[in-house]
Design a protein around this motif. Sequence first.
Motif, PDB file in Angstrom:
ATOM      1  N   PRO A 176     -44.877  21.163  25.536  1.00 53.03           N
ATOM      2  CA  PRO A 176     -43.998  20.477  24.567  1.00 53.03           C
ATOM      3  C   PRO A 176     -43.269  21.421  23.619  1.00 53.03           C
ATOM      4  CG  PRO A 176     -46.310  20.149  24.013  1.00 53.03           C
ATOM      5  CD  PRO A 176     -46.284  20.774  25.374  1.00 53.03           C
ATOM      6  N   ILE A 177     -43.965  22.450  23.110  1.00 53.99           N
ATOM      7  CA  ILE A 177     -43.315  23.357  22.156  1.00 53.99           C
ATOM      8  C   ILE A 177     -42.181  24.123  22.829  1.00 53.99           C
ATOM      9  CG2 ILE A 177     -43.643  25.360  20.644  1.00 53.99           C
ATOM     10  CD1 ILE A 177     -44.753  22.757  19.572  1.00 53.99           C
ATOM     11  N   LEU A 178     -42.431  24.535  24.072  1.00 52.88           N
ATOM     12  CA  LEU A 178     -41.372  25.234  24.804  1.00 52.88           C
ATOM     13  C   LEU A 178     -40.173  24.319  25.020  1.00 52.88           C
ATOM     14  CD1 LEU A 178     -40.381  27.706  26.327  1.00 52.88           C
ATOM     15  CD2 LEU A 178     -41.523  26.823  28.384  1.00 52.88           C
ATOM     16  N   LEU A 179     -40.412  23.056  25.348  1.00 52.12           N
ATOM     17  CA  LEU A 179     -39.319  22.106  25.538  1.00 52.12           C
ATOM     18  C   LEU A 179     -38.546  21.878  24.246  1.00 52.12           C
ATOM     19  CD1 LEU A 179     -40.870  19.335  27.839  1.00 52.12           C
ATOM     20  CD2 LEU A 179     -39.370  21.229  28.482  1.00 52.12           C
ATOM     21  N   VAL A 180     -39.251  21.730  23.132  1.00 54.45           N
ATOM     22  CA  VAL A 180     -38.584  21.541  21.842  1.00 54.45           C
ATOM     23  C   VAL A 180     -37.756  22.771  21.493  1.00 54.45           C
ATOM     24  CG1 VAL A 180     -38.954  21.269  19.364  1.00 54.45           C
ATOM     25  CG2 VAL A 180     -40.269  19.885  20.980  1.00 54.45           C
ATOM     26  N   ALA A 181     -38.314  23.969  21.744  1.00 56.79           N
ATOM     27  CA  ALA A 181     -37.576  25.204  21.459  1.00 56.79           C
ATOM     28  C   ALA A 181     -36.320  25.296  22.320  1.00 56.79           C
ATOM     29  CB  ALA A 181     -38.479  26.411  21.706  1.00 56.79           C
ATOM     30  N   LEU A 182     -36.447  24.959  23.612  1.00 53.09           N
ATOM     31  CA  LEU A 182     -35.289  24.997  24.508  1.00 53.09           C
ATOM     32  C   LEU A 182     -34.237  23.985  24.076  1.00 53.09           C
ATOM     33  CD1 LEU A 182     -33.946  26.057  27.068  1.00 53.09           C
ATOM     34  CD2 LEU A 182     -35.240  24.352  28.382  1.00 53.09           C
ATOM     35  N   ALA A 183     -34.680  22.772  23.737  1.00 48.91           N
ATOM     36  CA  ALA A 183     -33.736  21.741  23.299  1.00 48.91           C
ATOM     37  C   ALA A 183     -33.046  22.138  22.002  1.00 48.91           C
ATOM     38  CB  ALA A 183     -34.462  20.411  23.121  1.00 48.91           C
ATOM     39  N   THR A 184     -33.791  22.764  21.090  1.00 48.35           N
ATOM     40  CA  THR A 184     -33.202  23.195  19.821  1.00 48.35           C
ATOM     41  C   THR A 184     -32.161  24.283  20.055  1.00 48.35           C
ATOM     42  OG1 THR A 184     -35.263  22.673  18.661  1.00 48.35           O
ATOM     43  CG2 THR A 184     -33.709  24.107  17.532  1.00 48.35           C
ATOM     44  N   PHE A 185     -32.479  25.218  20.954  1.00 48.74           N
ATOM     45  CA  PHE A 185     -31.521  26.284  21.268  1.00 48.74           C
ATOM     46  C   PHE A 185     -30.260  25.709  21.903  1.00 48.74           C
ATOM     47  CE2 PHE A 185     -29.793  29.272  24.414  1.00 48.74           C
ATOM     48  CZ  PHE A 185     -29.412  30.311  23.570  1.00 48.74           C
ATOM     49  N   VAL A 186     -30.452  24.803  22.872  1.00 49.66           N
ATOM     50  CA  VAL A 186     -29.302  24.174  23.532  1.00 49.66           C
ATOM     51  C   VAL A 186     -28.437  23.436  22.507  1.00 49.66           C
ATOM     52  CG1 VAL A 186     -28.631  22.345  25.134  1.00 49.66           C
ATOM     53  CG2 VAL A 186     -30.396  23.983  25.796  1.00 49.66           C
ATOM     54  N   GLY A 187     -29.092  22.632  21.662  1.00 46.72           N
ATOM     55  CA  GLY A 187     -28.348  21.883  20.651  1.00 46.72           C
ATOM     56  C   GLY A 187     -27.658  22.781  19.650  1.00 46.72           C
ATOM     57  N   LEU A 188     -28.334  23.871  19.242  1.00 47.41           N
ATOM     58  CA  LEU A 188     -27.758  24.779  18.247  1.00 47.41           C
ATOM     59  C   LEU A 188     -26.502  25.448  18.781  1.00 47.41           C
ATOM     60  CD1 LEU A 188     -28.036  26.163  15.478  1.00 47.41           C
ATOM     61  CD2 LEU A 188     -29.426  27.918  16.605  1.00 47.41           C
ATOM     62  N   LEU A 189     -26.543  25.891  20.030  1.00 51.77           N
ATOM     63  CA  LEU A 189     -25.384  26.585  20.581  1.00 51.77           C
ATOM     64  C   LEU A 189     -24.219  25.633  20.806  1.00 51.77           C
ATOM     65  CD1 LEU A 189     -24.556  29.390  21.179  1.00 51.77           C
ATOM     66  CD2 LEU A 189     -25.400  29.153  23.505  1.00 51.77           C
ATOM     67  N   PHE A 190     -24.509  24.421  21.276  1.00 51.11           N
ATOM     68  CA  PHE A 190     -23.431  23.440  21.404  1.00 51.11           C
ATOM     69  C   PHE A 190     -22.864  23.074  20.038  1.00 51.11           C
ATOM     70  CE2 PHE A 190     -25.134  22.220  25.686  1.00 51.11           C
ATOM     71  CZ  PHE A 190     -23.990  22.588  26.369  1.00 51.11           C
ATOM     72  N   TYR A 191     -23.720  23.091  19.044  1.00 54.67           N
ATOM     73  CA  TYR A 191     -23.288  22.769  17.686  1.00 54.67           C
ATOM     74  C   TYR A 191     -22.300  23.809  17.166  1.00 54.67           C
ATOM     75  CZ  TYR A 191     -23.714  22.723  12.573  1.00 54.67           C
ATOM     76  OH  TYR A 191     -23.447  22.740  11.234  1.00 54.67           O
ATOM     77  N   VAL A 192     -22.646  25.100  17.285  1.00 54.45           N
ATOM     78  CA  VAL A 192     -21.777  26.139  16.727  1.00 54.45           C
ATOM     79  C   VAL A 192     -20.501  26.286  17.554  1.00 54.45           C
ATOM     80  CG1 VAL A 192     -23.663  27.386  15.629  1.00 54.45           C
ATOM     81  CG2 VAL A 192     -23.009  27.979  17.959  1.00 54.45           C
ATOM     82  N   THR A 193     -20.586  26.082  18.881  1.00 56.79           N
ATOM     83  CA  THR A 193     -19.363  26.176  19.680  1.00 56.79           C
ATOM     84  C   THR A 193     -18.424  25.006  19.397  1.00 56.79           C
ATOM     85  OG1 THR A 193     -20.556  25.124  21.511  1.00 56.79           O
ATOM     86  CG2 THR A 193     -20.385  27.510  21.543  1.00 56.79           C
ATOM     87  N   SER A 194     -18.984  23.828  19.100  1.00 55.73           N
ATOM     88  CA  SER A 194     -18.136  22.694  18.723  1.00 55.73           C
ATOM     89  C   SER A 194     -17.404  22.982  17.416  1.00 55.73           C
ATOM     90  CB  SER A 194     -18.982  21.423  18.577  1.00 55.73           C
ATOM     91  OG  SER A 194     -19.510  21.027  19.812  1.00 55.73           O
ATOM     92  N   ALA A 195     -18.108  23.570  16.451  1.00 58.84           N
ATOM     93  CA  ALA A 195     -17.473  23.909  15.173  1.00 58.84           C
ATOM     94  C   ALA A 195     -16.379  24.940  15.366  1.00 58.84           C
ATOM     95  CB  ALA A 195     -18.529  24.421  14.199  1.00 58.84           C
ATOM     96  N   ASP A 196     -16.659  25.958  16.174  1.00 59.29           N
ATOM     97  CA  ASP A 196     -15.681  27.015  16.415  1.00 59.29           C
ATOM     98  C   ASP A 196     -14.456  26.472  17.151  1.00 59.29           C
ATOM     99  OD1 ASP A 196     -14.734  29.755  16.610  1.00 59.29           O
ATOM    100  OD2 ASP A 196     -15.276  29.635  18.716  1.00 59.29           O
ATOM    101  N   SER A 197     -14.699  25.701  18.212  1.00 56.31           N
ATOM    102  CA  SER A 197     -13.590  25.141  18.982  1.00 56.31           C
ATOM    103  C   SER A 197     -12.787  24.147  18.155  1.00 56.31           C
ATOM    104  CB  SER A 197     -14.124  24.454  20.238  1.00 56.31           C
ATOM    105  OG  SER A 197     -14.860  25.352  21.030  1.00 56.31           O
ATOM    106  N   GLY A 198     -13.480  23.348  17.348  1.00 61.04           N
ATOM    107  CA  GLY A 198     -12.784  22.386  16.503  1.00 61.04           C
ATOM    108  C   GLY A 198     -11.848  23.064  15.518  1.00 61.04           C
TER     109      GLY A 198
END
Length: 654
Positions: free
Chosen positions: A389-411
Amino acid sequence: MIGVSGTIIALVAGWALVAPANAQEILGVAVGWISEWFGWFYIALATAILVFVVYVGIRHSRVRLGREDDRPEFSTITWASMLFAAGIGTDLMFFAVAEPASQYLAPPQGEGGTLEAAREATVWTLFHYGITGWAMYALMGIALGYFAHRKGLPLAVRSALYPVLGRRISGPIGDAVDIATVLGTIFGVATSLGIGVVMLNVGLDILVGVPQGVPAQIGLVVLAVVVATVSATTGIDRGIRVLSQLNVLLAIVLAAWVLVTGSTAFLLRAAMMNIGDFLSMFPGMTLDTMAYDYPAEWMGWWTLFFWAWWIAWASFVGMFLARISKGRTIGQFVVGTLTIPFSYIVMWVTIFGNSAVDRIRSGDEAFGEAAMNTPEVGFFTLLQDYPLPILLVALATFVGLLFYVTSADSGALVMANLSSELPDTEVDAHPSLRIGWAVATGVLTVAMLLVGGIPALQSATIIMGLPFALVMILTMFGLHRALEDEKASDAAARASITSSIVGREPAGSPGSWRRRLAQALGTVSVRQANHRFEEVVVPALHEVEGALRERGLAADVAVSEPSATGRLLRTATLTVPGEGGGFRYEVQVRRVPAPSFGARVREADDLTTTLSVALPTGGGDDLISYEGEQVCHDVLDHYERWASSTAYLNDKPS
């Protein structure tokens, strides 16, 4: 335009920061009013856009988003992967669990917690994230790509309105269009960033104990602004795009892990059932206003919000789609944008949505209440029910974080481009403007979080999406008119070409086909070609020149002196000044290798002479067998095509 947009955004953000309670109340009242009076409008518009895009994709399937000689920059596989990446973001992670759980426990109509509610829960999510929204993206992508790449107009939404408004797009009306575009985009981006920071805050809390609340969320907003600033000043966009594509693969790994380690057989059965239910229910869902038992609160929280959100993001994603699709046909574009991203969404939503509903039906009511009432925790709570579970949460957080910053940059990049007058579709706005929009988006996101979090962002999106909805209606009218005008022009050109081909030889001319065959399989001497050039081609060009001059056009014919060396022996060129360098029709007396057509073996020095037409977009016919009348027709065929392609460049808006 920037001043007006900036002032409106500053006033809204300042109002939310100074008087959050008042802002929350008024936003709620405004959304209620829009839901009551314009809910039907959003639903009708979404359906109309989908129908229009499919219609355009079929009727004008062969029209290129670019000139006729343009070809796609990216291979089909690369292009498909980029479309695939465009269909995923932090918000999809957020709603893939939260919406099915909510629709199961509190459906718009009927009783919650039933078998029927379970079957419809995931279908509602597919509906809200499905082809209707992608049709809105496709509409703006086609319009921006067509008018920018094919007609040479600026890569701006106002360009799509030129067939409807003409030169008025350069005045206050065009400015109003740009303002509506920027306002819709910034509130749409702010909504995604707001959802992202709230969700990522939960992941960071689970992993490293970052407290959930506004301070941590403000810190994440600052991170997004910093990344956008660094990207604008150091040019790390390419690296961010590579990481974004890697993120898609990591997200697929995450979904595959849940599929394999969870109830695999159930999820596969549920996926097939959801697809079938979606196909059967979609026609009724797309125009269902639920008039007799109108769930105003549900409608505002779900369907109206999603349609307004898609509308707000349409110019943002449409610009991205237009950029990566130059050279592709409209048919390819429509099929790709309506199917490739949706295939990913079906995979993601059916895996996580059905897993959430199954967990609730298995007796975990606490999870269901949490996913419905505090949706940001639903996704991470679900992941903790699987191995590692911790590995999955870490992976999901990383995925979400990178999509978050790329959305801000692209926007920030897209809003800077939308608010700038750029000389070329490949040129981006100045970095300082990009940084300014990143900061403005960050401030607006923080202000909306202080007002009421995600509900306030949803309310603002519904309100700000309404003006741009009107722009999209005008875009459909403008694109339809332009495409129909081009289709009519092409039909006229084909008719002209056909008539010239049919009339190539005088009626009743004995042995005409035998002479044509002899020229094709034999060789034409320089003397023969020069004779045809001087006696037929040059007089025909002068005849067209005179006719054009009689109509006030500054046409001119220039004939070069003969050359005794090289393969290009001489030229005759008809030019007409105009947009994009004007019209140029050049006939060249040229020595070329003789074709064999399988009749004999051609030697290396076996040459023939042609009267080749050279055009800016490529080569034309060999005029060696043409008579004067046919040469005139050929000139006019190409002139009509040039005039049609540059029609929108006359009185080009600044």
